[in-house]
Design a protein around this motif. Structure first.
Motif, PDB file in Angstrom:
ATOM      1  N   GLN A  29       0.876  -1.305  -0.061  1.00 48.47           N
ATOM      2  CA  GLN A  29      -0.052  -0.046  -0.021  1.00 48.47           C
ATOM      3  C   GLN A  29       0.950   1.218   0.019  1.00 48.47           C
ATOM      4  OE1 GLN A  29      -3.295   0.556  -0.214  1.00 48.47           O
ATOM      5  NE2 GLN A  29      -3.086   2.707  -0.203  1.00 48.47           N
ATOM      6  N   PHE A  32       2.299   1.645  -3.458  1.00 51.85           N
ATOM      7  CA  PHE A  32       1.233   2.305  -4.474  1.00 51.85           C
ATOM      8  C   PHE A  32       0.990   3.464  -4.214  1.00 51.85           C
ATOM      9  CE2 PHE A  32      -3.295   2.918  -5.345  1.00 51.85           C
ATOM     10  CZ  PHE A  32      -3.119   2.578  -6.695  1.00 51.85           C
ATOM     11  N   ARG A  33       0.834   3.788  -2.812  1.00 52.32           N
ATOM     12  CA  ARG A  33       0.592   5.509  -2.567  1.00 52.32           C
ATOM     13  C   ARG A  33       1.574   6.538  -3.023  1.00 52.32           C
ATOM     14  NH1 ARG A  33       0.940   5.493   3.125  1.00 52.32           N
ATOM     15  NH2 ARG A  33       3.011   5.878   2.490  1.00 52.32           N
ATOM     16  N   ALA A  36       1.788   6.749  -6.742  1.00 51.29           N
ATOM     17  CA  ALA A  36       0.516   7.280  -7.236  1.00 51.29           C
ATOM     18  C   ALA A  36       0.438   8.815  -7.010  1.00 51.29           C
ATOM     19  CB  ALA A  36      -0.670   6.842  -6.605  1.00 51.29           C
ATOM     20  N   LEU A  66       2.418   1.441 -11.600  1.00 50.67           N
ATOM     21  CA  LEU A  66       1.233   1.775 -10.904  1.00 50.67           C
ATOM     22  C   LEU A  66       0.362   0.855 -11.260  1.00 50.67           C
ATOM     23  CD1 LEU A  66       0.150   3.818  -8.847  1.00 50.67           C
ATOM     24  CD2 LEU A  66      -1.003   4.872 -10.915  1.00 50.67           C
ATOM     25  N   ASP A  67       0.051   0.267 -12.331  1.00 48.13           N
ATOM     26  CA  ASP A  67      -0.792  -0.805 -12.525  1.00 48.13           C
ATOM     27  C   ASP A  67      -0.390  -2.165 -11.961  1.00 48.13           C
ATOM     28  OD1 ASP A  67      -2.609   0.674 -14.132  1.00 48.13           O
ATOM     29  OD2 ASP A  67      -1.650  -0.027 -15.992  1.00 48.13           O
ATOM     30  N   ALA A  70      -1.014  -1.585  -8.310  1.00 49.63           N
ATOM     31  CA  ALA A  70      -2.483  -1.983  -8.267  1.00 49.63           C
ATOM     32  C   ALA A  70      -2.689  -3.402  -7.850  1.00 49.63           C
ATOM     33  CB  ALA A  70      -3.088  -1.136  -9.074  1.00 49.63           C
ATOM     34  N   ALA A  71      -2.266  -4.206  -8.767  1.00 49.17           N
ATOM     35  CA  ALA A  71      -2.417  -5.756  -9.009  1.00 49.17           C
ATOM     36  C   ALA A  71      -1.972  -6.582  -7.624  1.00 49.17           C
ATOM     37  CB  ALA A  71      -2.157  -6.402 -10.339  1.00 49.17           C
ATOM     38  N   ARG A  72      -0.852  -6.006  -7.299  1.00 52.18           N
ATOM     39  CA  ARG A  72      -0.038  -6.532  -6.017  1.00 52.18           C
ATOM     40  C   ARG A  72      -0.878  -6.212  -4.982  1.00 52.18           C
ATOM     41  NH1 ARG A  72       6.005  -4.832  -5.658  1.00 52.18           N
ATOM     42  NH2 ARG A  72       5.738  -5.960  -3.623  1.00 52.18           N
ATOM     43  N   ARG A  73      -1.381  -4.746  -4.774  1.00 53.53           N
ATOM     44  CA  ARG A  73      -2.170  -4.447  -3.806  1.00 53.53           C
ATOM     45  C   ARG A  73      -3.344  -5.392  -3.618  1.00 53.53           C
ATOM     46  NH1 ARG A  73      -6.300  -1.054  -3.384  1.00 53.53           N
ATOM     47  NH2 ARG A  73      -6.669   0.074  -1.144  1.00 53.53           N
ATOM     48  N   ALA A  74      -4.242  -5.448  -4.854  1.00 55.46           N
ATOM     49  CA  ALA A  74      -5.260  -6.552  -4.685  1.00 55.46           C
ATOM     50  C   ALA A  74      -5.144  -7.795  -4.426  1.00 55.46           C
ATOM     51  CB  ALA A  74      -5.992  -6.444  -6.051  1.00 55.46           C
TER      52      ALA A  74
END
Length: 121
Positions: A29, A32-33, A36, A66-67, A70-74
């Motif tokens: 997270q 990602f933050r 972003a 970033l994509d 986002a996938a790793r975060r999900a």
């Protein structure tokens, strides 16, 4: 959480997996933050005419990064959900398992030794 269970037990191991999954999610997270936020700053500078626009693309590999994050975060969220669910099931099953309660009757003392004739010493 992991200190609430007997060391070496299955539930304790599951608790540690929950802790590790939560820490991993926190880490992803943050990545990602940070990415972003950095991209937002770049896009704001481009939109404001304060940055050079690369003719090959503004985001280039950073958009892909970033994509990926986002996938790793999900994936990390899903892993934490599954791990917490497994932990909760194990705790519920453990609570439903009857425990042997120690006897509350006083311990019986061994009879005093006797000789061959049956006399107590």
């Amino acid at each position: 959480m992991s200190t609430r269970h007997e060391h070496g037990s299955t539930i304790n191991a599951l608790a540690w997996l929950v802790v590790h999954a939560a820490q991993h999610l926190d880490h992803v997270q943050r990545l990602f933050r940070d990415e972003a936020t950095s991209l937002s700053d770049t896009l704001s500078r481009v939109a404001g005419g304060q940055a050079h626009v690369n003719p090959l693309g503004v985001l280039q590999q950073r958009g892909i990064q970033l994509d990926i994050l986002a996938a790793r975060r999900a994936d990390a969220i899903e892993h934490l959900d599954v791990t917490v669910g497994t932990y909760r099931q194990a705790v519920a099953a453990d609570r439903a398992t009857p425990r042997l309660q120690p006897s509350h009757s006083p311990a019986q003392a061994a009879p005093p030794p006797q000789d061959r004739a049956g006399h107590t010493h």
